[in-house]
Design a protein around this motif. Structure first.
Motif, mmCIF file in Angstrom:
data_model
loop_
_atom_site.group_PDB
_atom_site.id
_atom_site.type_symbol
_atom_site.label_atom_id
_atom_site.label_comp_id
_atom_site.label_asym_id
_atom_site.label_seq_id
_atom_site.Cartn_x
_atom_site.Cartn_y
_atom_site.Cartn_z
ATOM 1 N N UNK A 33 0.841 -1.199 0.000
ATOM 2 C CA UNK A 33 0.000 0.000 0.000
ATOM 3 C C UNK A 33 0.875 1.247 0.000
ATOM 4 N N UNK A 34 0.310 2.328 -0.451
ATOM 5 C CA UNK A 34 1.006 3.619 -0.507
ATOM 6 C C UNK A 34 1.575 4.001 0.857
ATOM 7 N N UNK A 35 0.832 3.726 1.910
ATOM 8 C CA UNK A 35 1.260 4.128 3.252
ATOM 9 C C UNK A 35 2.487 3.356 3.751
ATOM 10 N N UNK A 36 2.805 2.237 3.130
ATOM 11 C CA UNK A 36 3.945 1.422 3.582
ATOM 12 C C UNK A 36 5.201 1.591 2.744
ATOM 13 N N UNK A 37 5.154 2.424 1.720
ATOM 14 C CA UNK A 37 6.301 2.565 0.824
ATOM 15 C C UNK A 37 7.533 3.076 1.565
ATOM 16 N N UNK A 38 7.407 4.178 2.259
ATOM 17 C CA UNK A 38 8.579 4.753 2.928
ATOM 18 C C UNK A 38 9.101 3.862 4.044
ATOM 19 N N UNK A 39 8.214 3.238 4.805
ATOM 20 C CA UNK A 39 8.694 2.350 5.869
ATOM 21 C C UNK A 39 9.370 1.109 5.287
ATOM 22 N N UNK A 40 8.895 0.632 4.157
ATOM 23 C CA UNK A 40 9.539 -0.518 3.509
ATOM 24 C C UNK A 40 10.945 -0.167 3.062
ATOM 25 N N UNK A 56 3.632 11.626 -10.165
ATOM 26 C CA UNK A 56 4.130 11.545 -8.791
ATOM 27 C C UNK A 56 5.567 11.045 -8.691
ATOM 28 N N UNK A 57 6.191 10.714 -9.792
ATOM 29 C CA UNK A 57 7.512 10.085 -9.722
ATOM 30 C C UNK A 57 8.584 10.979 -9.101
ATOM 31 N N UNK A 58 8.552 12.280 -9.381
ATOM 32 C CA UNK A 58 9.565 13.161 -8.797
ATOM 33 C C UNK A 58 9.384 13.304 -7.286
ATOM 34 N N UNK A 59 8.139 13.344 -6.842
ATOM 35 C CA UNK A 59 7.883 13.391 -5.395
ATOM 36 C C UNK A 59 8.467 12.150 -4.725
ATOM 37 N N UNK A 60 8.125 10.975 -5.249
ATOM 38 C CA UNK A 60 8.608 9.733 -4.634
ATOM 39 C C UNK A 60 10.129 9.618 -4.736
ATOM 40 N N UNK A 61 10.703 10.087 -5.829
ATOM 41 C CA UNK A 61 12.162 10.046 -5.971
ATOM 42 C C UNK A 61 12.827 10.902 -4.897
ATOM 43 N N UNK A 62 12.279 12.073 -4.627
ATOM 44 C CA UNK A 62 12.855 12.926 -3.564
ATOM 45 C C UNK A 62 12.728 12.269 -2.196
ATOM 46 N N UNK A 63 11.585 11.665 -1.921
ATOM 47 C CA UNK A 63 11.380 11.016 -0.621
ATOM 48 C C UNK A 63 12.321 9.826 -0.453
ATOM 49 N N UNK A 64 12.517 9.037 -1.500
ATOM 50 C CA UNK A 64 13.417 7.883 -1.420
ATOM 51 C C UNK A 64 14.874 8.326 -1.326
ATOM 52 N N UNK A 65 15.212 9.431 -1.960
ATOM 53 C CA UNK A 65 16.575 9.957 -1.858
ATOM 54 C C UNK A 65 16.884 10.391 -0.425
ATOM 55 N N UNK A 66 15.890 10.909 0.274
ATOM 56 C CA UNK A 66 16.074 11.297 1.678
ATOM 57 C C UNK A 66 16.433 10.093 2.548
ATOM 58 N N UNK A 67 16.033 8.892 2.116
ATOM 59 C CA UNK A 67 16.331 7.663 2.859
ATOM 60 C C UNK A 67 17.690 7.079 2.474
ATOM 61 N N UNK A 68 18.418 7.747 1.564
ATOM 62 C CA UNK A 68 19.749 7.294 1.177
ATOM 63 C C UNK A 68 19.797 6.463 -0.087
ATOM 64 N N UNK A 69 18.682 6.320 -0.774
ATOM 65 C CA UNK A 69 18.645 5.547 -2.012
ATOM 66 C C UNK A 69 18.999 6.437 -3.199
#
Length: 114
Positions: A33-40, A56-69
């Motif tokens: 689910x969308x709510x579990x993406x960042x925790x995963x 939404x790809x740029x939003x998700x890319x920025x959020x995943x980059x914040x996690x070190x990916x």
């Protein structure tokens, strides 16, 4: 050591994920689910994350980059020729991973920076 590659198909309510290590061994192949993406992805070591370009790809890319990916976005026209089964979200993620190992296509994708 090479980074693992995770490919995501972004949809409205659930995201399909397919991940492989540097040797091609399957790490994950499921829909969450969308709510579990960042925790995963917070529980996964730094990796290359590929996704098709969409609203939404740029939003998700920025959020995943914040996690070190290392997120990278690619045009969907490069994915479609590599889909070997029916069009669905999980099959799209496998096709995205196939594109990653093709150097000529890999160079056409966009790296996202913070």
């Amino acid at each position: 050591m090479s980074l693992s590659v995770y490919c995501i198909d972004l949809t409205k309510h659930s995201f399909s994920i397919h991940g492989e290590d540097h040797q091609g061994k399957l790490l994950i192949h499921k829909t969450i689910s969308r709510s579990k993406v960042l925790s995963t992805f917070a529980n996964i070591p730094p990796a290359i994350i590929r996704m098709e370009a969409c609203g939404a790809s740029h939003y998700w890319a920025r959020e995943l980059a914040k996690l070190g990916h290392t997120p990278k976005i690619m045009a969907s026209k490069y994915v479609a020729p590599f889909r070997t089964r029916a069009k669905n979200d999980l099959n799209d993620t496998v096709a995205i991973c196939v594109v990653v190992v093709r150097p000529s296509t890999y160079d056409r994708t966009q790296a996202v920076t913070h």
